[in-house]
Design a protein around this motif. Structure first.
Motif, PDB file in Angstrom:
ATOM      1  N   UNK A  47     -39.251  97.002  -6.596  1.00 19.33           N
ATOM      2  CA  UNK A  47     -38.820  95.288  -6.352  1.00 19.33           C
ATOM      3  C   UNK A  47     -40.371  94.542  -6.517  1.00 19.33           C
ATOM      4  N   UNK A  48     -39.583  92.864  -6.814  1.00 19.44           N
ATOM      5  CA  UNK A  48     -40.610  92.191  -7.051  1.00 19.44           C
ATOM      6  C   UNK A  48     -39.659  90.770  -6.203  1.00 19.44           C
ATOM      7  N   UNK A  49     -40.368  90.039  -4.962  1.00 22.55           N
ATOM      8  CA  UNK A  49     -39.875  89.004  -4.236  1.00 22.55           C
ATOM      9  C   UNK A  49     -40.529  87.664  -3.360  1.00 22.55           C
ATOM     10  N   UNK A  50     -40.588  87.224  -3.543  1.00 17.41           N
ATOM     11  CA  UNK A  50     -40.975  86.011  -2.379  1.00 17.41           C
ATOM     12  C   UNK A  50     -41.101  86.871  -0.848  1.00 17.41           C
ATOM     13  N   UNK A  51     -42.445  86.771  -0.270  1.00 18.46           N
ATOM     14  CA  UNK A  51     -42.458  87.590   1.105  1.00 18.46           C
ATOM     15  C   UNK A  51     -41.291  87.909   2.074  1.00 18.46           C
ATOM     16  N   UNK A  52     -40.252  87.134   2.431  1.00 16.89           N
ATOM     17  CA  UNK A  52     -39.352  86.707   2.924  1.00 16.89           C
ATOM     18  C   UNK A  52     -38.717  88.438   2.686  1.00 16.89           C
ATOM     19  N   UNK A  53     -38.468  87.811   1.319  1.00 12.69           N
ATOM     20  CA  UNK A  53     -37.270  88.938   0.534  1.00 12.69           C
ATOM     21  C   UNK A  53     -37.962  90.386   0.991  1.00 12.69           C
ATOM     22  N   UNK A  54     -39.242  90.481   0.403  1.00 10.67           N
ATOM     23  CA  UNK A  54     -39.612  92.161   0.561  1.00 10.67           C
ATOM     24  C   UNK A  54     -40.119  92.099   2.140  1.00 10.67           C
ATOM     25  N   UNK A  55     -39.782  91.338   3.221  1.00 10.81           N
ATOM     26  CA  UNK A  55     -39.614  91.588   4.434  1.00 10.81           C
ATOM     27  C   UNK A  55     -38.118  91.821   4.886  1.00 10.81           C
ATOM     28  N   UNK A  82     -44.876  91.988  -2.677  1.00  9.11           N
ATOM     29  CA  UNK A  82     -44.622  90.167  -2.371  1.00  9.11           C
ATOM     30  C   UNK A  82     -45.198  89.891  -2.961  1.00  9.11           C
ATOM     31  N   UNK A  83     -44.662  88.987  -3.915  1.00  7.69           N
ATOM     32  CA  UNK A  83     -45.803  87.651  -5.320  1.00  7.69           C
ATOM     33  C   UNK A  83     -45.319  86.457  -4.604  1.00  7.69           C
ATOM     34  N   UNK A  84     -46.148  86.395  -3.387  1.00  8.97           N
ATOM     35  CA  UNK A  84     -45.769  84.781  -3.110  1.00  8.97           C
ATOM     36  C   UNK A  84     -46.048  83.312  -4.436  1.00  8.97           C
ATOM     37  N   UNK A  85     -46.832  83.893  -5.372  1.00  9.93           N
ATOM     38  CA  UNK A  85     -47.984  82.050  -5.380  1.00  9.93           C
ATOM     39  C   UNK A  85     -46.649  82.424  -7.375  1.00  9.93           C
ATOM     40  N   UNK A  86     -45.799  83.327  -6.897  1.00 10.03           N
ATOM     41  CA  UNK A  86     -45.003  83.029  -8.432  1.00 10.03           C
ATOM     42  C   UNK A  86     -43.491  81.719  -8.372  1.00 10.03           C
ATOM     43  N   UNK A  98     -48.992  99.745 -11.294  1.00 10.99           N
ATOM     44  CA  UNK A  98     -50.039 101.435 -12.504  1.00 10.99           C
ATOM     45  C   UNK A  98     -49.927 102.610 -12.155  1.00 10.99           C
ATOM     46  N   UNK A  99     -49.326 102.867 -10.642  1.00 13.37           N
ATOM     47  CA  UNK A  99     -50.098 104.524 -10.197  1.00 13.37           C
ATOM     48  C   UNK A  99     -48.654 104.886 -10.061  1.00 13.37           C
ATOM     49  N   UNK A 100     -47.793 104.357 -10.049  1.00 10.98           N
ATOM     50  CA  UNK A 100     -46.892 104.629  -9.841  1.00 10.98           C
ATOM     51  C   UNK A 100     -45.414 104.927 -11.354  1.00 10.98           C
ATOM     52  N   UNK A 101     -44.744 105.315 -10.544  1.00 12.32           N
ATOM     53  CA  UNK A 101     -43.446 106.323 -11.660  1.00 12.32           C
ATOM     54  C   UNK A 101     -42.134 105.555 -11.373  1.00 12.32           C
ATOM     55  N   UNK A 102     -41.963 103.726 -11.856  1.00 11.87           N
ATOM     56  CA  UNK A 102     -40.683 103.219 -11.370  1.00 11.87           C
ATOM     57  C   UNK A 102     -40.164 103.282 -12.558  1.00 11.87           C
ATOM     58  N   UNK A 103     -39.398 103.414 -12.427  1.00 13.63           N
ATOM     59  CA  UNK A 103     -38.580 103.032 -14.540  1.00 13.63           C
ATOM     60  C   UNK A 103     -37.817 102.205 -14.474  1.00 13.63           C
ATOM     61  N   UNK A 104     -37.908 100.907 -13.247  1.00 15.57           N
ATOM     62  CA  UNK A 104     -36.884  99.495 -13.909  1.00 15.57           C
ATOM     63  C   UNK A 104     -37.955  98.888 -12.584  1.00 15.57           C
ATOM     64  N   UNK A 105     -38.273  97.563 -12.811  1.00 15.84           N
ATOM     65  CA  UNK A 105     -38.271  96.503 -11.432  1.00 15.84           C
ATOM     66  C   UNK A 105     -37.730  95.510 -11.778  1.00 15.84           C
ATOM     67  N   UNK A 106     -37.054  95.451 -10.821  1.00 19.14           N
ATOM     68  CA  UNK A 106     -36.095  94.361 -10.072  1.00 19.14           C
ATOM     69  C   UNK A 106     -36.700  92.688  -9.442  1.00 19.14           C
ATOM     70  N   UNK A 107     -35.512  91.643 -10.865  1.00 21.37           N
ATOM     71  CA  UNK A 107     -37.027  90.435 -10.235  1.00 21.37           C
ATOM     72  C   UNK A 107     -36.191  90.540  -8.995  1.00 21.37           C
ATOM     73  N   UNK A 108     -36.758  90.192  -7.546  1.00 20.57           N
ATOM     74  CA  UNK A 108     -35.815  89.776  -6.846  1.00 20.57           C
ATOM     75  C   UNK A 108     -35.952  88.561  -6.597  1.00 20.57           C
ATOM     76  N   UNK A 109     -36.106  87.167  -7.269  1.00 24.55           N
ATOM     77  CA  UNK A 109     -36.210  85.676  -6.725  1.00 24.55           C
ATOM     78  C   UNK A 109     -35.754  85.183  -7.814  1.00 24.55           C
ATOM     79  N   UNK A 110     -34.375  84.138  -7.766  1.00 26.51           N
ATOM     80  CA  UNK A 110     -34.828  83.535  -8.751  1.00 26.51           C
ATOM     81  C   UNK A 110     -35.130  82.906  -9.472  1.00 26.51           C
ATOM     82  N   UNK A 111     -36.735  82.646  -9.028  1.00 24.27           N
ATOM     83  CA  UNK A 111     -37.201  81.527 -10.272  1.00 24.27           C
ATOM     84  C   UNK A 111     -37.737  82.955 -10.983  1.00 24.27           C
ATOM     85  N   UNK A 112     -37.495  83.714 -10.151  1.00 24.35           N
ATOM     86  CA  UNK A 112     -39.263  85.123 -11.655  1.00 24.35           C
ATOM     87  C   UNK A 112     -38.317  85.343 -13.212  1.00 24.35           C
TER      88      UNK A 112
END
Lengths: 269, 269
Positions: B118-126, B147-151, B177-191
């Motif tokens: 999951x990627x999101x803002x600091x607020x969503x991640x926290x 958390x990806x604050x700059x996106x 890179x080193x994790x086995x995630x099968x999907x990645x949720x874009x957890x911010x409406x900007x992403x």
């Protein structure tokens, strides 16, 4: 009568950026007590109407006046651009200095200056506040402004010298490559964090960097000396915010350049 | 009785990010009328207290209900995380969908999913809202959040594929890179603006990208069909904002992916 020399200096900003001003004031005037107010609940001001910014700025001014400050420093470019006169009026005999006037005075005082660069947020650049302030001194000075919207989030992310920061600075500052600016005003309170990196990015290494945080600290020192209001026995720093955002402490200490104790959250409205 | 099928869908966000949801809804349901509300005067919500976010979200919900919407889409991760229950209660019989539930349902419905990013803002991640929503389905799923604050500022600057955007995405996404995630949720409406770039950045090209804007649009379509409320003769888009920030139109059209006519500024408080 209470000794006005011992009264604190009030500094405020829409958020934490103004802590770079607080840092510069602590460095220049280590024996002064300082009260800082950051309106972290309502940041950013740059996207709000002038009317709203004025109302917020006056609330903060009253907060500082009630705490008996002997001087108010507007450490926010948006407030400096749109509410300075109202604050001066509200402050009565308490002197008010602002970052735009301080940075501008510093730049125009450099000898033979004919070309000045200004970087700031989109709001500050669009307000043309620095252009007008510089032209009030000398309408023949060429002013080149560049908006650098990503520098605030980069500073808050702590990305100051990494590749992303360097590439971003190049994107914005390469616009000055073919101009003859002799100085560059850092027209946003977040930008002093990039002060050591910017000269390495600029093609012309002789450009004078005008740090408006340092400029206003110097102006404050001069003004307090003139008024015989310098304190010799203080040195406290009190920090008030309207909300405590995530990572506040880490961010605030990066901007302030030192440890921060005892932040108090106060509601203004 | 008024034909509820012809009633508009209400979509709201703290700002313009939710226009990516509006875009996905227009694409999935081109014959629906849509009312969008962006609280541009009070953005960002992520740094505000839950209590404040709830109060703002309820004001917007009431605004949409007064305009007779047949469904409300919460296109804001912060509101989804902290005010969903209150909005459902306020909306009564009007169904309410939110981006977190929609993105989560989409991710967990993929076969044999054991590792979700999951990627999101600091607020969503926290807030851990996605983690909790995923674990409500299956507590054995590993969730890796970054958390990806700059996106958000990059998206607003329009830097989507340039070097700065790519380096920034690497800074954040190399953590997978080193994790086995099968999907990645874009957890911010900007992403969703980075949706085409992200797969090029990820080391593992087989990771499924879960666009929560598309997920909620699909959920809305399914729900309206279930309720026999699909419109076949609409297609209007009305945009309301609480303030008109600088460069609003340019930004809004980038997020909406089409021309934007007739934005109305309304005050809620």
């Amino acid at each position: 009568m209470q000794d006005l020399k011992k009264a604190p200096i009030g500094i405020f900003d829409s958020g934490i950026g103004g802590l770079t001003v607080a840092k510069a004031v602590i460095d220049a005037l280590p024996n002064e007590d300082i009260i800082y107010f950051g309106d972290t609940a309502r940041v950013p001001y740059g996207i709000k109407s002038e009317e709203t910014v004025r109302a917020y700025a006056l609330q903060i001014t009253n907060f500082l006046l009630k705490r008996g400050v002997k001087m108010i420093l507007i450490a926010c470019n948006t407030v400096s651009a749109s509410a300075k006169e109202e604050i001066i009026q509200a402050a009565g005999e308490v002197p008010v200095l602002d970052v735009i006037t301080a940075g501008t005075n510093n730049a125009v005082s450099l000898p033979d200056h004919k070309n000045i660069g200004v970087i700031g947020t989109m709001g500050t650049v669009n307000s043309r506040a620095y252009v007008e302030a510089i032209h009030a001194h000398d309408p023949t000075i060429n002013v080149q402004q560049e908006a650098c919207p990503l520098l605030v989030p980069l500073a808050e992310e702590g990305w100051i010298e990494n590749e992303v920061a360097q590439k971003t600075l190049h994107y914005y500052l390469d616009a000055f490559d073919d101009s003859d600016i002799q100085s560059l005003i850092l027209g946003c309170t977040h930008y002093p964090l990039f002060k050591d990196v910017i000269p390495k990015i600029l093609k012309n290494g002789n450009i004078e960097i005008i740090d408006s945080a340092e400029s206003i600290a110097e102006s404050a020192k001069t003004k307090l000396a003139e008024l015989d209001l310098l304190n010799t026995s203080g040195g406290d720093f009190q920090c008030f915010v309207s909300d405590r955002p995530q990572r506040f402490h880490e961010l605030a200490e990066r901007f302030l350049g030192r440890r921060l104790n005892g932040v108090e959250v106060v509601a203004l409205d």
